[in-house]
Design a protein around this motif. Structure first.
Motif, PDB file in Angstrom:
ATOM      1  N   HIS A   1       0.824  -1.205   0.000  1.00 58.39           N
ATOM      2  CA  HIS A   1       0.000   0.000   0.000  1.00 58.39           C
ATOM      3  C   HIS A   1       0.860   1.258   0.000  1.00 58.39           C
ATOM      4  O   HIS A   1       0.680   2.165  -0.811  1.00 58.39           O
ATOM      5  CB  HIS A   1      -0.945  -0.012   1.206  1.00 58.39           C
ATOM      6  CG  HIS A   1      -1.959   1.095   1.210  1.00 58.39           C
ATOM      7  ND1 HIS A   1      -1.621   2.412   1.457  1.00 58.39           N
ATOM      8  CD2 HIS A   1      -3.298   1.087   1.010  1.00 58.39           C
ATOM      9  CE1 HIS A   1      -2.707   3.158   1.407  1.00 58.39           C
ATOM     10  NE2 HIS A   1      -3.740   2.369   1.136  1.00 58.39           N
TER      11      HIS A   1
ATOM     12  N   LEU B   1      -0.568   3.188   4.322  1.00 58.83           N
ATOM     13  CA  LEU B   1      -1.660   2.606   5.099  1.00 58.83           C
ATOM     14  C   LEU B   1      -1.635   3.117   6.532  1.00 58.83           C
ATOM     15  O   LEU B   1      -0.611   3.087   7.213  1.00 58.83           O
ATOM     16  CB  LEU B   1      -1.549   1.081   5.091  1.00 58.83           C
ATOM     17  CG  LEU B   1      -2.737   0.300   5.651  1.00 58.83           C
ATOM     18  CD1 LEU B   1      -4.012   0.613   4.886  1.00 58.83           C
ATOM     19  CD2 LEU B   1      -2.443  -1.200   5.601  1.00 58.83           C
TER      20      LEU B   1
ATOM     21  N   LEU C   1      -5.121   4.207  -2.941  1.00 56.03           N
ATOM     22  CA  LEU C   1      -4.034   3.358  -3.413  1.00 56.03           C
ATOM     23  C   LEU C   1      -3.218   3.913  -4.579  1.00 56.03           C
ATOM     24  O   LEU C   1      -2.513   3.141  -5.239  1.00 56.03           O
ATOM     25  CB  LEU C   1      -4.605   1.990  -3.823  1.00 56.03           C
ATOM     26  CG  LEU C   1      -5.051   1.121  -2.646  1.00 56.03           C
ATOM     27  CD1 LEU C   1      -6.239   0.262  -3.022  1.00 56.03           C
ATOM     28  CD2 LEU C   1      -3.901   0.252  -2.181  1.00 56.03           C
TER      29      LEU C   1
ATOM     30  N   ALA D   1       0.478   2.923  -4.311  1.00 55.15           N
ATOM     31  CA  ALA D   1       0.850   1.519  -4.110  1.00 55.15           C
ATOM     32  C   ALA D   1       2.104   1.180  -4.911  1.00 55.15           C
ATOM     33  O   ALA D   1       2.247   1.586  -6.065  1.00 55.15           O
ATOM     34  CB  ALA D   1      -0.306   0.610  -4.525  1.00 55.15           C
TER      35      ALA D   1
ATOM     36  N   ASP E   1       3.515   0.494   7.044  1.00 58.70           N
ATOM     37  CA  ASP E   1       2.074   0.214   6.934  1.00 58.70           C
ATOM     38  C   ASP E   1       1.611  -0.654   8.103  1.00 58.70           C
ATOM     39  O   ASP E   1       0.622  -0.342   8.791  1.00 58.70           O
ATOM     40  CB  ASP E   1       1.772  -0.523   5.623  1.00 58.70           C
ATOM     41  CG  ASP E   1       1.811   0.380   4.399  1.00 58.70           C
ATOM     42  OD1 ASP E   1       1.933   1.615   4.569  1.00 58.70           O
ATOM     43  OD2 ASP E   1       1.708  -0.146   3.279  1.00 58.70           O
TER      44      ASP E   1
END
Length: 285
Positions: free
Chosen positions: A166, A169, A186, A189, A205
Motif C-alpha cells: 500500500h 496505510l 491506493l 501503491a 504500513d
C-alpha cells in the motif's frame, strides 16, 4: 450542489447523473458523493501534481512498469509530455491496484473506471446506508480490535502476494462498515519486488495499523508481522493462505548505519505526516 468542472464531462457522457455533496478533500484528491442512475457512488477527483501535497512521490513511482517505450523515455526526460504521462500513470495506478486487490480477496471499493482524472467507484456505507466512517473515527472493543487487526494483516498479506505494498496505510486510509475494515487510497501503491523502498514501506504500513489497534488491544504491541511477512516473501514461501503468527526470530548482523539513519529520518517524516493527517481529518468532519 453545483457540478464541479472536472466532473462535468462524466455528466455529459451519462456516467454521472447528479453530484450530491462533497465528501472530503485530502492531500491528493477531492471526493464527491454522486448518483449514477439508481446507484449512489463516489467520484474521486485527483488534484493536479503541482497542487498535491503527497511527499516524495518519486519513491513510490520507482519500479512502475510503462509498456509504451515512448512514454517511458518521455517520463525519464521529464518533458511536458512526460510529466503528463507520469500524472496519468499515478492516477491509473489506483484503478489497477483496486482491480488487482479485489481479485486477490482484499476488501477495497469496487472501481467503475477512471475518466480524465476522475475515479468513479463504490461508496462504502455502514449498516444504515450512511457513508462508512474512517477507522480513526471509530471506537473499538478489545475483541473487535483483535479481529479487525487480524483481518487487516490478512489483507496486507494478500496484497503482498499480489505484488503490491500500500505504501500509505494508516487509520486514515481504512473505512469501517458492518463487515469490518475496507482499505482505500491506493495511487501510491508500490511494486513489492521492483521498488527498493518496499520493505520499509510494508513495515511502516503494518506498524501504523498495529499501533492504532494496540490502543484497544495492548498485546498487539509485541507482534512482528512486518518482519515475519517480509521474510516469507523474500524466501518465496508467502502464500495467500499462509498462516501468520506475529512472531519472528531476529538473526543479528552488523548494523548498516546508513540504512538505520534513513529509517530514523523516514520515521520522523512519518510522524510529521500523521500530525498533518490528523489535522486534515478534524477539518473534514
Amino acid at each position: 450542489m453545483k457540478t464541479p468542472k472536472r466532473i462535468q464531462p462524466l455528466v455529459d457522457e451519462g456516467l454521472v447523473d447528479e453530484v450530491i455533496s462533497q465528501l472530503m478533500s485530502g492531500k491528493e484528491a477531492t471526493v464527491y458523493v454522486v448518483r449514477s442512475g439508481e446507484d449512489i457512488r463516489c467520484a474521486k477527483v485527483y488534484k493536479e501534481a503541482d497542487k498535491r501535497s503527497f511527499k516524495q512521490a518519486v519513491l513510490y513511482q520507482e519500479g512502475r512498469k510503462v509498456r509504451n517505450s515512448r512514454r517511458a523515455r518521455a517520463m525519464e526526460k521529464g518533458s511536458k509530455f512526460g510529466r503528463d504521462q507520469m500524472e496519468e500513470a499515478w492516477q491509473s495506478a489506483e484503478v489497477d491496484a483496486l482491480y488487482r486487490l479485489a481479485h486477490a480477496g482484499v476488501r477495497v471499493p469496487t472501481p467503475y473506471g477512471c475518466f480524465d482524472g476522475v475515479l468513479l467507484m463504490e461508496l462504502v456505507t455502514d449498516a444504515d446506508g450512511n457513508v462508512a466512517p474512517r477507522l480513526n473515527d471509530v471506537t473499538l472493543s478489545e475483541e473487535k480490535a483483535l479481529r479487525d487487526h487480524a483481518l487487516v494483516m490478512t489483507y496486507v498479506k494478500r496484497m503482498l502476494c499480489a505484488g503490491l505494498v500500500h505504501g500509505d496505510l494508516s487509520e486514515f486510509n481504512v473505512l469501517v462498515d458492518s463487515d469490518g475494515p475496507v482499505i482505500i487510497d491506493l495511487p501510491q501503491a508500490v511494486d513489492a519486488a521492483a521498488n527498493n523502498h518496499a520493505k520499509w514501506m510494508l513495515a511502516r504500513d503494518i506498524n501504523n495499523m498495529t499501533q492504532y489497534y494496540a490502543q484497544y488491544a495492548p498485546q498487539l504491541r509485541t507482534t512482528q508481522y512486518a518482519k515475519e511477512m517480509w521474510a516469507l516473501f523474500e524466501a518465496g514461501t508467502l502464500k495467500p493462505d499462509t498462516p501468520l503468527t506475529g512472531q519472528f526470530t531476529e538473526v543479528l548482523v552488523d548494523a548498516d548505519v546508513g540504512s538505520v539513519l534513513e529509517e530514523i529520518q523516514a520515521a520522523y517524516e512519518e510522524a510529521q505526516e500523521r500530525k498533518l493527517r490528523a489535522q486534515e481529518a478534524n477539518e473534514d468532519y
